[in-house]
Every structure is written in C-alpha cells, then in structure tokens.
Design a protein around this motif. Sequence first.
Motif, mmCIF file in Angstrom:
data_model
loop_
_atom_site.group_PDB
_atom_site.id
_atom_site.type_symbol
_atom_site.label_atom_id
_atom_site.label_comp_id
_atom_site.label_asym_id
_atom_site.label_seq_id
_atom_site.Cartn_x
_atom_site.Cartn_y
_atom_site.Cartn_z
ATOM 1 N N ALA A 118 -70.590 7.609 7.920
ATOM 2 C CA ALA A 118 -71.351 6.630 8.694
ATOM 3 C C ALA A 118 -70.387 5.762 9.494
ATOM 4 C CB ALA A 118 -72.205 5.760 7.768
ATOM 5 N N GLU A 119 -69.216 5.442 8.897
ATOM 6 C CA GLU A 119 -68.277 4.527 9.535
ATOM 7 C C GLU A 119 -66.835 4.921 9.223
ATOM 8 O OE1 GLU A 119 -66.701 2.195 11.845
ATOM 9 O OE2 GLU A 119 -68.842 1.789 11.702
ATOM 10 N N ALA B 109 -74.356 5.324 1.747
ATOM 11 C CA ALA B 109 -74.787 6.725 1.903
ATOM 12 C C ALA B 109 -73.675 7.693 1.513
ATOM 13 C CB ALA B 109 -75.238 6.991 3.341
ATOM 14 N N VAL B 110 -72.455 7.376 1.915
ATOM 15 C CA VAL B 110 -71.326 8.264 1.606
ATOM 16 C C VAL B 110 -70.911 8.113 0.146
ATOM 17 C CG1 VAL B 110 -68.917 8.783 2.179
ATOM 18 C CG2 VAL B 110 -70.601 8.405 4.004
ATOM 19 N N ASN B 111 -70.955 6.915 -0.380
ATOM 20 C CA ASN B 111 -70.657 6.719 -1.795
ATOM 21 C C ASN B 111 -71.633 7.508 -2.669
ATOM 22 O OD1 ASN B 111 -69.057 5.311 -3.868
ATOM 23 N ND2 ASN B 111 -71.033 4.395 -4.379
ATOM 24 N N THR C 224 -74.572 13.438 4.293
ATOM 25 C CA THR C 224 -74.849 14.875 4.178
ATOM 26 C C THR C 224 -73.581 15.592 3.724
ATOM 27 O OG1 THR C 224 -76.487 14.781 5.945
ATOM 28 C CG2 THR C 224 -75.596 16.954 5.404
ATOM 29 N N VAL C 225 -73.667 16.351 2.636
ATOM 30 C CA VAL C 225 -72.534 17.119 2.124
ATOM 31 C C VAL C 225 -72.642 18.545 2.669
ATOM 32 C CG1 VAL C 225 -71.409 18.028 0.047
ATOM 33 C CG2 VAL C 225 -72.323 15.693 0.066
ATOM 34 N N MET C 226 -71.529 19.046 3.179
ATOM 35 C CA MET C 226 -71.479 20.378 3.785
ATOM 36 C C MET C 226 -70.355 21.197 3.172
ATOM 37 S SD MET C 226 -71.640 18.832 7.633
ATOM 38 C CE MET C 226 -70.933 17.261 7.122
ATOM 39 N N VAL D 250 -70.689 11.225 -3.061
ATOM 40 C CA VAL D 250 -69.479 11.624 -3.789
ATOM 41 C C VAL D 250 -69.821 12.520 -4.980
ATOM 42 C CG1 VAL D 250 -67.527 10.771 -5.175
ATOM 43 C CG2 VAL D 250 -68.093 9.684 -2.983
ATOM 44 N N ALA D 251 -70.813 12.163 -5.772
ATOM 45 C CA ALA D 251 -71.186 12.979 -6.939
ATOM 46 C C ALA D 251 -71.658 14.369 -6.507
ATOM 47 C CB ALA D 251 -72.273 12.281 -7.761
ATOM 48 N N ARG D 252 -72.411 14.441 -5.396
ATOM 49 C CA ARG D 252 -72.849 15.751 -4.892
ATOM 50 C C ARG D 252 -71.649 16.586 -4.443
ATOM 51 N NH1 ARG D 252 -76.440 12.417 -2.318
ATOM 52 N NH2 ARG D 252 -75.653 12.924 -0.235
ATOM 53 N N ALA D 253 -70.678 15.934 -3.826
ATOM 54 C CA ALA D 253 -69.481 16.652 -3.381
ATOM 55 C C ALA D 253 -68.659 17.141 -4.568
ATOM 56 C CB ALA D 253 -68.640 15.760 -2.479
#
Length: 169
Positions: free
Chosen positions: A130-131, A142-144, A74-76, A147-150
């Motif tokens: 996640a970790e 999920a975090v990788n 989730t990007v915030m 990255v593009a959304r961030a």
Amino acid sequence: MPTRVLVVGVGNVLHGDDGFGVEVVKRLGKRSLPSGVDVAETGIGGIHLVHELMAGYDALVVVDAVDRDRPPGTVMVIDAEVIDVGELPVDERHDLLADMHLATPERALMVAKAAGVLPERTIIVGCQPAEVDTLGIGLTSAVNDAVARAVAEVERCVRELVPVHGSEP
C-alpha cells in the motif's frame, strides 16, 4: 542428494510496506522448516543475495513487496523470469546493472544468473504494497495481515520443492 532451498527476504524496513519480505523471513526463522532449507534476510543489498547463492542451491524463494496493481495485501506466487544479461548489447547490459548495490531483486537475480549461481527454479512470493515511497517503519495493516498468508505460501512452496523423506521426488 537432498534438495537445497534458499528462502530470502528482501526489502527496506525504512519504507513501510517495502519491509514485507524482511518481516516474513523473520517469522519463518521461528518455524520448523525441512532439512536443506536456509532462511536469510538481505534487506536491499542485492549483492548479499548473490553471495548467499554462491553456497549452491537447487531452488530460491524470494519474498518481497511486489507492485502488480492489485489490492494492498494481495499475496502472489510468481515464477521468476530472469533476463540473461549475456544476451543483451553492452550498452543495455550497462544500463541494467549500473546500480552498484543491486538494490532491486530483479538486478540481483540477473547478476546471479550471469555468475552461474541462480537456481533453475526461482519463485517470488510477493505482496501488493500500500505504501513504499514514504519514510517510515512498520507495515500498513493490509500488508501486515498478509504476512501470515505469505508465510503459509512460502511453506507450501518449500514442501513442493523439498521431497519428503521416503517419498518420490
């Protein structure tokens, strides 16, 4: 006078998803950003962040893994609220700033504020990890994927902070 913005990626690439901010600014470094926008990676050296801010900026965008109990990836976008250590009792101030490396962005931002170099507008573009507790290089899937959304969120924030030449601020 043109607006100066510092975009800084923080985190530890040796702790999985904690390297999120570093990966985002690595990708931002390959993109075209407006004049007056600087991109830096400070890793876990918060004092390096304070040093970067000493060049004088109007706004700061910090990119980091941020645990807010959301689903991983989730990007915030968060407006930073930074404690003014000058208003705290001496013993509380000491406890907050005892880490000489200022390894958390929160502590580095407190020192920057105390030093008078923290821009009034400070935004955090964070991602729920996640970790981060296990040693290992590389982001979880999920975090990788986040990255593009961030990167897109940072670019959106920068567009809001840096007026387009010829338009009203």
